[in-house]
Scaffold this motif. Structure first.
Motif, PDB file in Angstrom:
ATOM      1  N   LEU A   1     -41.627 -27.243   6.802  1.00  0.00           N
ATOM      2  CA  LEU A   1     -40.835 -28.259   7.494  1.00  0.00           C
ATOM      3  C   LEU A   1     -41.322 -29.662   7.141  1.00  0.00           C
ATOM      4  N   LEU A   2     -42.634 -29.860   7.095  1.00  0.00           N
ATOM      5  CA  LEU A   2     -43.174 -31.173   6.743  1.00  0.00           C
ATOM      6  C   LEU A   2     -42.858 -31.526   5.299  1.00  0.00           C
ATOM      7  N   ASP A   3     -42.914 -30.544   4.403  1.00  0.00           N
ATOM      8  CA  ASP A   3     -42.536 -30.801   3.012  1.00  0.00           C
ATOM      9  C   ASP A   3     -41.068 -31.219   2.923  1.00  0.00           C
ATOM     10  N   TYR A   4     -40.238 -30.558   3.702  1.00  0.00           N
ATOM     11  CA  TYR A   4     -38.812 -30.888   3.697  1.00  0.00           C
ATOM     12  C   TYR A   4     -38.575 -32.308   4.207  1.00  0.00           C
ATOM     13  N   GLY A   5     -39.334 -32.704   5.214  1.00  0.00           N
ATOM     14  CA  GLY A   5     -39.114 -34.006   5.817  1.00  0.00           C
ATOM     15  C   GLY A   5     -39.822 -35.148   5.118  1.00  0.00           C
TER      16      GLY A   5
END
Length: 589
Positions: free
Chosen positions: A476-480
């Motif tokens: 999720l952090l990579d996506y954001g």
């Protein structure tokens, strides 16, 4: 005569933290964040972009550029380290992982230098605890080891250390070299010639590294102040206090040598033209409220303990006899806090003071009252336990849809995100959580006497939170926070073989992210003539430059075909224009 020492430590209270536990804690803190993640905006991906250009031989090593843009920092050493690591890495290792290897070593060096710096300061006779009438007090080596463990725990517990210490930027190199300089000043003078030479080598590496990392002013201030303290506080046997009799020359040789190294570093900075005026202007003046908030959370829980140290050890601090075990970390903290107030970015400047602040915090441990220690334990227990539960609940919600509210919030903040499950990440996170539960049970069920006991839960809680974020929340952090989603969307618009791309108005982070994830050849343009003369069929521009792009392409045979947003930031959008006559996949019709 030395002022009274407030430290009262028994032999049992000076038992060191088990080495296996300390090493495991450091491993759990260092490794997550350096592996299996994409470069994040802004500083992390920007620095990586320059490293990749150097490694590919696309730019000059003395003046690197990225799509025609020079770095926004003066220090070249971080780019060199990352580029050399990429070139030396085997082909199966991802470039971003290879670039992080030397920076992981720098973080390890920071932790080690903090431990050894505190160890040498705690060995000073003026820092030793009060001797008991019938014996039973801690021995100097045991006391120094326990205090060094406390300083390392205090550093790991600082909330502001986690993210910035896992980025491949000049701020991590500055942190590591500041810690090396701190260790060198703490360990001088040394009685044996090899130990003395090792301390000077650490000082030289710290000063040279700070200069080449873009912080020559800090190198001069920290090096000059350290040299003065070492020269003026070496009249006794490694205690950091001035004796009544004049000292022979070898006693202050460390201070003189450190001053000469500082002068050489200043000369190098001048030769490389690294001196810059970075004081904020009146228009850039910082809001005091934001600074106070930064100071409160960034260095928590070290700063309250450091203030307690200043109060309990105040008689030694203000005495005529200079004590390096207190004045040295105080000087490092004063310089970095001043830089935080007067320069940009503030959090990066404050980062450099964390090793010294953790050292000051550790000197509070032998003087803490039981009520204060219990308050720290319970606050830490509640805060990090609640944080861990929140991380788990949101992850479970995203994976299963139950409870529904957290998953809905994530879908709103990160539209288009698809949940991913990793058995390895889940297993590591579960083991870390079980270890935290066991540690909490150990801490609350026993009346521990060790002086480092009050920092075990804060340091372990910070490591747990960081590890959970870098395992459960990493997709999720990579996506954001990475440019991969936007790059994938852009690739679908451009097609399989778009050829070269003309780009306009893109920042360093955007350029680095798109160039790495898309592997496109990107040519910056600023004039209409450059666009007309180019054979590239695509033009990509930042949406904020819409009017300029319209003016540059007016009458030039271009049509806008898409607006590609970054899913988690509506203000970050790319305009995609195609030369009229090019096919939808980027080829000729």
């Amino acid at each position: 005569m030395n002022p009274p020492n407030p430290a009262i430590v028994t032999r049992g209270a000076a038992r060191p933290l088990p080495r296996w536990a300390l090493l495991l804690l450091c491993l759990a803190y260092v490794v997550p964040g350096f592996v299996a993640r994409s470069p994040w905006k802004n500083a992390d991906v920007t620095a990586f972009g320059y490293m990749l250009e150097l490694a590919r031989g696309a730019t000059d090593w003395m003046s690197p550029s990225l799509a025609g843009m020079a770095p926004d920092t003066d220090g070249l050493l971080p780019y060199w380290l990352g580029a050399l690591a990429i070139q030396a890495a085997p082909s199966w290792l991802a470039a971003e992982t290879a670039a992080r290897l030397p920076f992981a070593a720098l973080l390890v060096a920071t932790l080690a230098a903090t431990w050894w710096g505190m160890y040498h300061l705690a060995r000073s006779p003026a820092a030793q605890p009060v001797a008991f009438a019938f014996g039973g007090e801690a021995s100097p080596p045991d006391y120094a080891r326990a205090m060094a463990d406390g300083a390392l725990l205090a550093l790991l517990a600082c909330l502001g250390l986690a993210q910035l210490s896992h980025e491949v930027t000049s701020y991590l190199t500055q942190l590591a070299f500041t810690a090396l300089l701190f260790f060198a000043a703490a360990s001088l003078p040394r009685r044996s010639l090899p130990a003395f030479a090792a301390s000077l080598a650490a000082a030289a590496a710290g000063l040279l590294g700070l200069v080449l990392s873009g912080a020559p002013t800090l190198a001069m201030l920290l090096g000059g102040g350290s040299a003065l303290l070492v020269a003026c506080t070496t009249g006794a046997d490694d205690d950091g206090a001035v004796s009544a009799r004049p000292s022979p020359a070898p006693r202050w040789a460390g201070g003189v040598a450190l001053a000469l190294l500082t002068a050489l570093a200043a000369g190098l900075a001048g030769a490389l033209d690294l001196w810059r005026w970075r004081i904020v202007t009146e228009d850039e003046a910082k809001e005091w409220q934001s600074l106070v908030r930064l100071l409160i959370w960034f260095a928590w829980p070290a700063w309250p303990l450091a203030l307690w140290t200043l109060w309990r050890w105040r008689r030694q601090i203000v005495s005529r006899t200079l004590h390096r075990h207190l004045l040295l970390p105080l000087w490092f903290v004063a310089v970095t806090v001043s830089a935080t107030v007067t320069t940009q970015p503030a959090d990066r400047a404050l980062l450099l003071g964390l090793p010294a602040l953790a050292t000051l915090a550790a000197f509070a441990l032998p003087t803490l009252r039981r009520a204060i220690a219990s308050l720290i334990d319970w606050f830490t227990l509640l805060f990090f336990s609640a944080s861990a539960i929140a991380i788990w609940v949101i992850w479970i919600s995203v994976q299963t849809g139950v409870p529904a509210k957290p998953a809905a919030n994530v879908a709103k903040l990160a539209p288009g995100y698809t949940a991913e499950f990793s058995a390895v990440a889940f297993g590591v996170a579960l083991l870390a959580t079980l270890a935290w539960c066991a540690l909490v049970g150990w801490r609350v069920s026993r009346n521990r006497t060790e002086i480092w006991k009050s920092l075990v839960l804060p340091a372990s809680g910070a490591a747990l939170g960081w590890l959970l974020l870098m395992t459960l929340w990493l997709p999720l952090l990579d996506y954001g926070r990475s440019y991969r989603p936007q790059s994938d969307s852009l690739a679908r618009v451009l097609g399989a073989d778009p050829g070269c791309l003309l780009v306009h108005g893109l920042g360093r982070a955007q350029t680095a992210g798109l160039q790495y994830h898309g592997s496109w050849t990107m040519l910056p343009v600023t004039r209409a003539s450059e666009i007309r003369q180019s054979e590239c069929r695509w033009l990509v521009a930042d949406a904020s430059t819409q009017q300029t792009v319209d003016r540059l392409t007016r009458g030039g045979g271009w049509e806008q075909v898409a607006v590609v947003p970054r899913p988690t930031d509506r203000g970050d959008q790319l305009l995609v224009l195609r030369r009229i006559g090019a096919g939808p996949g980027g080829g000729q019709p």
